[in-house]
Design a protein around this motif. Structure first.
Motif, PDB file in Angstrom:
ATOM      1  N   ALA A  37     -37.471 -12.755 -20.386  1.00  7.27           N
ATOM      2  CA  ALA A  37     -37.797 -14.059 -19.792  1.00  7.27           C
ATOM      3  C   ALA A  37     -36.626 -15.020 -19.915  1.00  7.27           C
ATOM      4  O   ALA A  37     -36.336 -15.811 -18.997  1.00  7.27           O
ATOM      5  CB  ALA A  37     -39.039 -14.632 -20.458  1.00  7.27           C
ATOM      6  N   SER A  38     -35.925 -14.953 -21.074  1.00 10.59           N
ATOM      7  CA  SER A  38     -34.788 -15.861 -21.262  1.00 10.59           C
ATOM      8  C   SER A  38     -33.625 -15.513 -20.345  1.00 10.59           C
ATOM      9  O   SER A  38     -32.797 -16.374 -20.032  1.00 10.59           O
ATOM     10  CB  SER A  38     -34.351 -15.823 -22.727  1.00 10.59           C
ATOM     11  OG  SER A  38     -33.822 -14.541 -23.057  1.00 10.59           O
ATOM     12  N   ALA A  84     -34.962 -16.616 -16.491  1.00 13.19           N
ATOM     13  CA  ALA A  84     -35.041 -18.055 -16.224  1.00 13.19           C
ATOM     14  C   ALA A  84     -33.701 -18.634 -15.761  1.00 13.19           C
ATOM     15  O   ALA A  84     -33.645 -19.344 -14.744  1.00 13.19           O
ATOM     16  CB  ALA A  84     -35.554 -18.781 -17.472  1.00 13.19           C
ATOM     17  N   LEU A  95     -32.962 -17.412 -12.149  1.00 14.81           N
ATOM     18  CA  LEU A  95     -33.763 -18.117 -11.144  1.00 14.81           C
ATOM     19  C   LEU A  95     -33.240 -19.529 -10.919  1.00 14.81           C
ATOM     20  O   LEU A  95     -33.181 -20.009  -9.781  1.00 14.81           O
ATOM     21  CB  LEU A  95     -35.226 -18.155 -11.590  1.00 14.81           C
ATOM     22  CG  LEU A  95     -35.943 -16.803 -11.610  1.00 14.81           C
ATOM     23  CD1 LEU A  95     -37.349 -16.968 -12.177  1.00 14.81           C
ATOM     24  CD2 LEU A  95     -36.008 -16.220 -10.198  1.00 14.81           C
ATOM     25  N   TYR A  96     -32.808 -20.169 -11.975  1.00 13.13           N
ATOM     26  CA  TYR A  96     -32.269 -21.538 -11.849  1.00 13.13           C
ATOM     27  C   TYR A  96     -30.952 -21.524 -11.077  1.00 13.13           C
ATOM     28  O   TYR A  96     -30.735 -22.343 -10.175  1.00 13.13           O
ATOM     29  CB  TYR A  96     -32.078 -22.123 -13.247  1.00 13.13           C
ATOM     30  CG  TYR A  96     -31.489 -23.510 -13.230  1.00 13.13           C
ATOM     31  CD1 TYR A  96     -32.261 -24.626 -12.904  1.00 13.13           C
ATOM     32  CD2 TYR A  96     -30.138 -23.708 -13.539  1.00 13.13           C
ATOM     33  CE1 TYR A  96     -31.709 -25.895 -12.895  1.00 13.13           C
ATOM     34  CE2 TYR A  96     -29.575 -24.971 -13.527  1.00 13.13           C
ATOM     35  CZ  TYR A  96     -30.367 -26.060 -13.196  1.00 13.13           C
ATOM     36  OH  TYR A  96     -29.819 -27.321 -13.168  1.00 13.13           O
TER      37      TYR A  96
END
Length: 320
Positions: free
Chosen positions: A304-305, A308, A311-312
């Protein structure tokens, strides 16, 4: 073999001479010596009383020795002529000696300008009147040959511009474009050197007062043509520099894209590295140490880290 040129009915007639007796019967206005042997130099000395030194076309002669007049009236000119062929563009030194109304030219290889003059003299009556006309027509043909070479540079740079400015340029295409630009820059520099040398030679002929009124005006026209070529070479240098800068700029952009990818990957991998460092510490009080799902939880948190930041960055358009 000597190429001997004489006037017949207003035309320049060429004769290849390989015998001193035949040479003795000729009344030439131009004797062209291409890589002459010592024997051929001896024929010239015997027939015309002209001694040709072995170093007459050496490139290491001082500039002051390239244009001068002897006490006996011999006129000496050493000029560079351009060869633009499929091998490599180059400047070839030619030595001219004007003595008793006969022009002697000495050079190591056959030159396009000389072939062009021979062709014109056969086709156009009364093109050549004397030896000084031969020399002027050679310089005139040299200026025209340089202009043709400049046109070829224009065409080559247009093709490079089409590849560099209207297409996506990868490193391979940019390398090919740089090689083509460097080749045209070298040719343009040789043309500029060639026309500068021709200007000096023609100016020397005008200062020596060896030309009649008609020839003097023709020499002035040659100088005007050379002045126009100077502006073209200057423009081409600017265009070459622009294309060089543009191509190098595209290479830098491609390199920056690679560096950006590494930078994004480095930033995205920092959070999972931090998480792995935390859970890699050997402390008894870590709450997740006794969890049955602690290991999958840590792996999911790492994924997830990583996701994220990607995606940003994608939303910001930094991955394009």
């Amino acid at each position: 073999m000597l190429n001997v040129f004489a006037l017949a009915n207003g035309r320049l007639v060429q004769e290849e001479v390989d015998d001193p007796e035949v040479l003795a019967r000729t009344q030439p206005v131009w004797v062209d010596l291409e890589a002459p042997s010592p024997m051929e130099k001896g024929w010239i000395l015997s027939r015309f009383g002209l001694s040709i030194p072995d170093d007459i076309v050496d490139d290491d002669l001082e500039e002051s020795a390239r244009f001068y007049e002897e006490d006996n009236g011999e006129l000496h000119i050493r000029s560079d002529f351009l060869i633009d062929d499929d091998v490599a563009p180059r400047n070839v030194r030619v030595a001219f000696i004007l003595k008793h109304g006969v022009l002697f030219s000495v050079h190591g290889v056959d030159l396009p300008v000389f072939r062009l003059l021979r062709l014109r003299a056969r086709r156009i009556p009364a093109l050549i009147g004397d030896a000084k006309d031969v020399l002027l027509k050679l310089y005139d043909a040299d200026a025209e040959y340089s202009a043709d070479a400049l046109e070829s540079i224009y065409d080559s740079l247009e093709r490079v511009s089409a590849r560099v400015l209207t297409q996506d340029v990868d490193d391979h295409a940019a390398g090919a474009a740089l090689a083509a630009i460097a080749k045209e820059e070298d040719l343009n520099g040789r043309i500029r050197r060639n026309v500068m040398d021709t200007r000096r030679a023609v100016s020397f002929m005008m200062r020596s007062r060896m030309l009649n009124a008609e020839q003097f005006e023709e020499a002035r026209q040659i100088l005007r043509d050379i002045d126009s070529l100077d502006s073209h070479t200057a423009f081409l240098f600017d265009k070459i520099n622009f294309l060089m800068d543009a191509t190098v700029g595209f290479i830098n952009i491609n390199q920056n894209k690679i560096i950006k990818i590494f930078s994004v990957a480095s930033v995205a991998l920092l959070p999972p590295t931090l998480i792995a460092s935390i859970y890699g510490m050997n402390f008894r009080s870590i709450p997740e140490l006794e969890w049955p799902w602690g290991y999958p939880f840590a792996l999911g948190l790492m994924v997830a880290s990583v996701a994220a930041p990607f995606l940003y960055f994608r939303r910001k358009g930094w991955l394009r």
